[in-house]
Design an enzyme around this catalytic site. Structure first.
Site, PDB file in Angstrom:
ATOM      1  N   ILE A  51       3.085  12.211 -71.870  1.00 40.10           N
ATOM      2  CA  ILE A  51       3.712  11.969 -72.573  1.00 40.10           C
ATOM      3  C   ILE A  51       3.616  10.994 -73.479  1.00 40.10           C
ATOM      4  O   ILE A  51       3.503  10.793 -74.044  1.00 40.10           O
ATOM      5  CB  ILE A  51       4.913  12.864 -72.150  1.00 40.10           C
ATOM      6  CG1 ILE A  51       5.710  11.541 -71.599  1.00 40.10           C
ATOM      7  CG2 ILE A  51       5.088  14.610 -72.511  1.00 40.10           C
ATOM      8  CD1 ILE A  51       7.506  11.959 -71.544  1.00 40.10           C
TER       9      ILE A  51
ATOM     10  N   ASN B 109      -1.085   8.572 -56.896  1.00 40.95           N
ATOM     11  CA  ASN B 109       0.037   7.161 -56.271  1.00 40.95           C
ATOM     12  C   ASN B 109       0.975   7.811 -55.145  1.00 40.95           C
ATOM     13  O   ASN B 109       1.326   9.339 -55.283  1.00 40.95           O
ATOM     14  CB  ASN B 109       0.898   6.503 -57.530  1.00 40.95           C
ATOM     15  CG  ASN B 109      -0.218   6.556 -58.777  1.00 40.95           C
ATOM     16  OD1 ASN B 109      -0.847   5.702 -58.078  1.00 40.95           O
ATOM     17  ND2 ASN B 109       0.707   6.551 -60.216  1.00 40.95           N
TER      18      ASN B 109
ATOM     19  N   VAL C 115       7.009  10.865 -60.046  1.00 39.32           N
ATOM     20  CA  VAL C 115       7.679  11.891 -60.363  1.00 39.32           C
ATOM     21  C   VAL C 115       7.280  12.709 -57.872  1.00 39.32           C
ATOM     22  O   VAL C 115       6.663  12.090 -57.678  1.00 39.32           O
ATOM     23  CB  VAL C 115       7.144  13.280 -60.795  1.00 39.32           C
ATOM     24  CG1 VAL C 115       7.403  14.283 -60.762  1.00 39.32           C
ATOM     25  CG2 VAL C 115       7.346  12.285 -62.169  1.00 39.32           C
TER      26      VAL C 115
ATOM     27  N   HIS D 166       0.328  14.364 -58.086  1.00 39.38           N
ATOM     28  CA  HIS D 166      -0.406  14.597 -59.132  1.00 39.38           C
ATOM     29  C   HIS D 166      -1.572  13.841 -59.185  1.00 39.38           C
ATOM     30  O   HIS D 166      -1.357  12.672 -58.643  1.00 39.38           O
ATOM     31  CB  HIS D 166       0.725  14.742 -60.746  1.00 39.38           C
ATOM     32  CG  HIS D 166       1.248  14.000 -60.495  1.00 39.38           C
ATOM     33  ND1 HIS D 166       2.610  13.315 -59.356  1.00 39.38           N
ATOM     34  CD2 HIS D 166       1.715  11.997 -60.957  1.00 39.38           C
ATOM     35  CE1 HIS D 166       2.888  12.228 -59.727  1.00 39.38           C
ATOM     36  NE2 HIS D 166       2.328  11.544 -60.761  1.00 39.38           N
ATOM     37  N   MET D 167      -2.366  13.898 -60.022  1.00 46.78           N
ATOM     38  CA  MET D 167      -3.390  13.326 -60.558  1.00 46.78           C
ATOM     39  C   MET D 167      -3.809  12.910 -61.635  1.00 46.78           C
ATOM     40  O   MET D 167      -3.848  13.541 -62.161  1.00 46.78           O
ATOM     41  CB  MET D 167      -4.579  14.291 -59.590  1.00 46.78           C
ATOM     42  CG  MET D 167      -5.916  12.846 -59.858  1.00 46.78           C
ATOM     43  SD  MET D 167      -7.374  13.805 -59.445  1.00 46.78           S
ATOM     44  CE  MET D 167      -7.085  14.355 -57.885  1.00 46.78           C
ATOM     45  N   HIS D 168      -3.602  11.202 -62.325  1.00 45.77           N
ATOM     46  CA  HIS D 168      -4.220  11.492 -63.135  1.00 45.77           C
ATOM     47  C   HIS D 168      -5.528  11.313 -63.405  1.00 45.77           C
ATOM     48  O   HIS D 168      -5.942  10.007 -63.288  1.00 45.77           O
ATOM     49  CB  HIS D 168      -3.023   9.812 -63.775  1.00 45.77           C
ATOM     50  CG  HIS D 168      -1.830   9.278 -63.823  1.00 45.77           C
ATOM     51  ND1 HIS D 168      -0.899   9.175 -64.387  1.00 45.77           N
ATOM     52  CD2 HIS D 168      -1.260   9.668 -62.574  1.00 45.77           C
ATOM     53  CE1 HIS D 168       0.033   9.107 -63.567  1.00 45.77           C
ATOM     54  NE2 HIS D 168       0.322   9.723 -62.060  1.00 45.77           N
TER      55      HIS D 168
END
Length: 120
Positions: free
Chosen positions: A32, A88, A97, A101-103
């Site tokens: 987002i 991260n 968060v 998760h992977m960006h």
């Protein structure tokens, strides 16, 4: 985990998102607050707080993060030109968060890594 994260709510459909991939192990959706032309989050469907909490049985799910990243990069047409994957870990690693998760960032030259002391 005792409390649902924003990612768990996105996976469950409680919070709407622009989901671009979903299977039994991972879900991918648009960030987002994008930091690049393409900024997609690929999250584990199982809520694991961070890499520090990974167990051996999580290996297939974590491997799926990478194969889905490759598919998304191919779909975006950036597989050959390049893209960046970021995971991260913890507060000092800037993990916001507590859910693995992977960006995936892509779209033009992404510049340096932003290590402490880097000059821009």
């Amino acid at each position: 985990m005792s409390e649902e994260t924003i990612f768990t709510k996105i996976i469950n459909g409680t919070i709407p998102s622009k989901t671009i991939y979903h299977d039994d192990l991972v879900t991918a959706f648009l960030d987002i607050a994008p930091k690049a032309e393409h900024h997609i989050l690929i999250v584990t469907n199982k809520p694991i707080p961070s890499v520090s909490h990974v167990e051996k049985e999580d290996e297939p799910m974590l491997g799926r993060l990478f194969t889905v990243a490759r598919k998304i990069a191919e779909d975006l047409g950036v597989a050959e030109s390049g893209y960046r994957l970021i995971v991260n870990c913890g507060k000092n690693g800037c993990q916001e968060v507590p859910h693995i998760h992977m960006h995936l960032l892509a779209g033009g030259y992404l510049g340096g890594f932003g290590f402490p002391g880097d000059k821009i």
